[in-house]
Design an enzyme around this catalytic site. Structure first.
Site, short mmCIF file in Angstrom:
data_model
loop_
_atom_site.label_atom_id
_atom_site.label_comp_id
_atom_site.label_asym_id
_atom_site.label_seq_id
_atom_site.Cartn_x
_atom_site.Cartn_y
_atom_site.Cartn_z
N LYS A 150 0.80 -1.34 0.06
CA LYS A 150 0.05 0.00 -0.15
C LYS A 150 0.88 1.26 -0.10
CE LYS A 150 -1.51 1.97 3.68
NZ LYS A 150 -1.88 3.26 4.25
N ASN A 151 1.87 1.43 0.99
CA ASN A 151 2.64 2.48 0.93
C ASN A 151 3.44 2.63 -0.29
OD1 ASN A 151 1.52 2.82 3.33
ND2 ASN A 151 3.47 2.13 4.71
N CYS A 191 -3.64 12.98 12.62
CA CYS A 191 -4.41 11.68 12.45
C CYS A 191 -3.88 11.13 14.00
CB CYS A 191 -3.71 10.82 11.53
SG CYS A 191 -2.01 10.40 11.78
N ARG A 204 2.26 14.41 11.89
CA ARG A 204 2.65 14.09 10.74
C ARG A 204 2.72 15.55 9.94
NH1 ARG A 204 0.37 8.35 8.32
NH2 ARG A 204 1.06 7.26 10.06
N ASP A 226 5.58 1.15 11.59
CA ASP A 226 4.31 0.33 11.26
C ASP A 226 4.27 -1.13 11.86
OD1 ASP A 226 3.29 2.59 10.16
OD2 ASP A 226 3.68 2.14 7.98
N ARG A 231 -8.19 -0.39 5.36
CA ARG A 231 -7.27 0.32 4.63
C ARG A 231 -5.85 -0.01 4.29
NH1 ARG A 231 -5.61 4.36 8.27
NH2 ARG A 231 -4.48 5.30 6.37
#
Length: 426
Positions: free
Chosen positions: A22-23, A123, A128, A313, A405
């Site tokens: 995803k990233n 978030c 961030r 993560d 997500r």
């Protein structure tokens, strides 16, 4: 609202296919703005964030055609074609839903000479800030203003190569500078660049499109600007966060599972810690095998660091693993503030964790207890699933839209290797 129900205690055995990252996918999709020719991405994970990024691109005139990979772990295909842009602005109602939409700022500015993007809010895991993105674009000659919560960037005569030195490592700012510099006039040198595999993957795609880039994977990246980029096809690299999460699923539940379509080199920092804890990690032609058979894992300490260090993560998942290890471990979070919000939920399951600033002291317990828990963010949700695999009784993870997500069909991948896990639609 969907939930995930887990009955713990089952050992895992079989194979798990790893999806595309995803990233890596999100900035790769933004790179479509850099050319009026088609960009084809393969091995694309089917995730909410990816679909939302496609909607953002479509809203600015980009054609985005999706072909589903269908089989579990088989990536899909996106053909992105920004032949004619219909706009250069992304408003707050768009950006607030996914802060990764800010990726479009650099390539949109480089292509169109202007861009207006709403500032993303904070978030759940921290603020961030995007100031390094803006400083990089200013160094390349853009006029950057803040107006009513929007970043307004202009470069009517195009961008100009420059030396960009980041005061701290930033993945997003490095990707922004890298994409913008590809169409700048002259040479750009990015100092203290982030070294994450996703950045190298983006660079390889840009090179396939005709960019001239040296130093990928190092802290100094040099870009010779070109007048235009062309069509290309690029396969998204395997997701190292998904790879590490499933490796720890085996470590916490026990058993033996081969992760296929990935590479242990993507998670070397984690693999070393797994070895120290008593979990075997063995490379294979298709990926690698993770095995823990009959031995209680030993506690090991770690701190999060930019790549090649331990990724933030994976911190929440590692904490769930350490909650059942023999002994005490110290887990230090150095990347984001507020990234211990999974701790109260793990405590509900019987974990012994104490927080002192940015350090969590985790004392392993003999067995976690199943409980209803609530996900607070993407990575925290996966840590609760992992804890449920090792818990006695039933665990119900609420608010799993966070999980969707970033993890493609997680319950199917885990049930395929013997976990008692199911999605409950609500």
């Amino acid at each position: 609202m969907d939930k995930i129900r887990i009955r713990g205690g089952a050992r895992l055995k079989g194979t798990i296919p790893i999806s595309g990252a995803k990233n890596a996918t999100l900035p790769l999709m933004a790179a479509a703005f850099l050319t009026d020719a088609p960009l084809t991405l393969t091995n694309v994970p089917k995730l909410r964030d990816v679909a939302f990024m496609a909607d953002i691109l479509r809203g600015l005139g980009v054609s985005a055609e999706w072909t589903d990979g269908c089989a579990l772990g088989a990536g899909g295909r996106y053909v992105l074609h920004a032949a004619h842009l219909s706009g250069t602005a992304a408003d707050y109602d768009i950006v607030r839903k996914m802060r990764a939409s800010f990726f479009i700022l650099g390539p949109l500015l480089a292509r169109a000479g202007e861009a207006r993007i709403s500032l993303p809010g904070g978030c759940a895991i921290g603020a961030r800030p995007v100031d390094l993105h803006l400083k990089a674009l200013a160094a390349l000659g853009a006029e950057v203003d803040l107006s009513e919560g929007n970043v307004v960037a202009r470069a009517s005569r195009g961008l100009t190569g420059a030396k960009i030195k980041f005061p701290l490592v930033s993945v997003g700012a490095t990707e922004c500078a890298l994409m913008a510099a590809t169409l700048a006039k002259g040479q750009s040198v990015i100092h203290n660049a982030a070294r994450e595999p996703e950045i190298a993957d983006l660079g390889r795609c840009l090179i396939a499109m005709g960019a001239k880039i040296d130093g990928l994977g190092t802290s100094t990246v040099t870009v010779e600007g070109v007048s235009s980029l062309s069509a290309a096809t690029h396969a998204v690299l395997p997701d190292r966060i998904e790879t590490g999460t499933y490796a720890m699923a085996v470590a916490i539940a026990g058993g033996e599972v081969e992760l296929i379509g990935t590479d242990v080199k993507l998670i070397e920092a984690l693999a070393k810690l797994l070895g120290k804890s008593g979990v075997a990690v063995t490379p294979t032609p298709a990926g690698f095998v993770v095995a823990r058979n009959g031995v209680c894992p030993r506690a090991v300490s770690m701190e999060t660091q930019p790549f090649p260090g331990f990724p933030t993560d994976l911190q929440a998942q590692f904490m769930a693993f350490m909650a059942t290890a023999e002994g005490s471990s110290h887990i230090k979070e150095t990347i984001f503030e507020n990234r211990f919000m999974h701790v109260p939920e793990l405590l509900r399951m019987g974990a012994d964790i104490k927080i002192d600033g940015n350090v969590a002291v985790v004392k392993g317990v003999a067995r976690l207890k199943g409980a209803p828990v609530m996900a607070t963010d993407l990575r925290a949700s996966s840590s609760l699933v992992l804890a449920g695999l090792a818990a006695e009784g039933e665990t119900v993870v609420n608010r799993v839209y966070h999980l969707d997500r970033g993890f493609e069909r997680m319950e199917e991948k885990l049930s395929g290797v013997g976990a008692e896990i199911e999605r409950v639609q609500g």
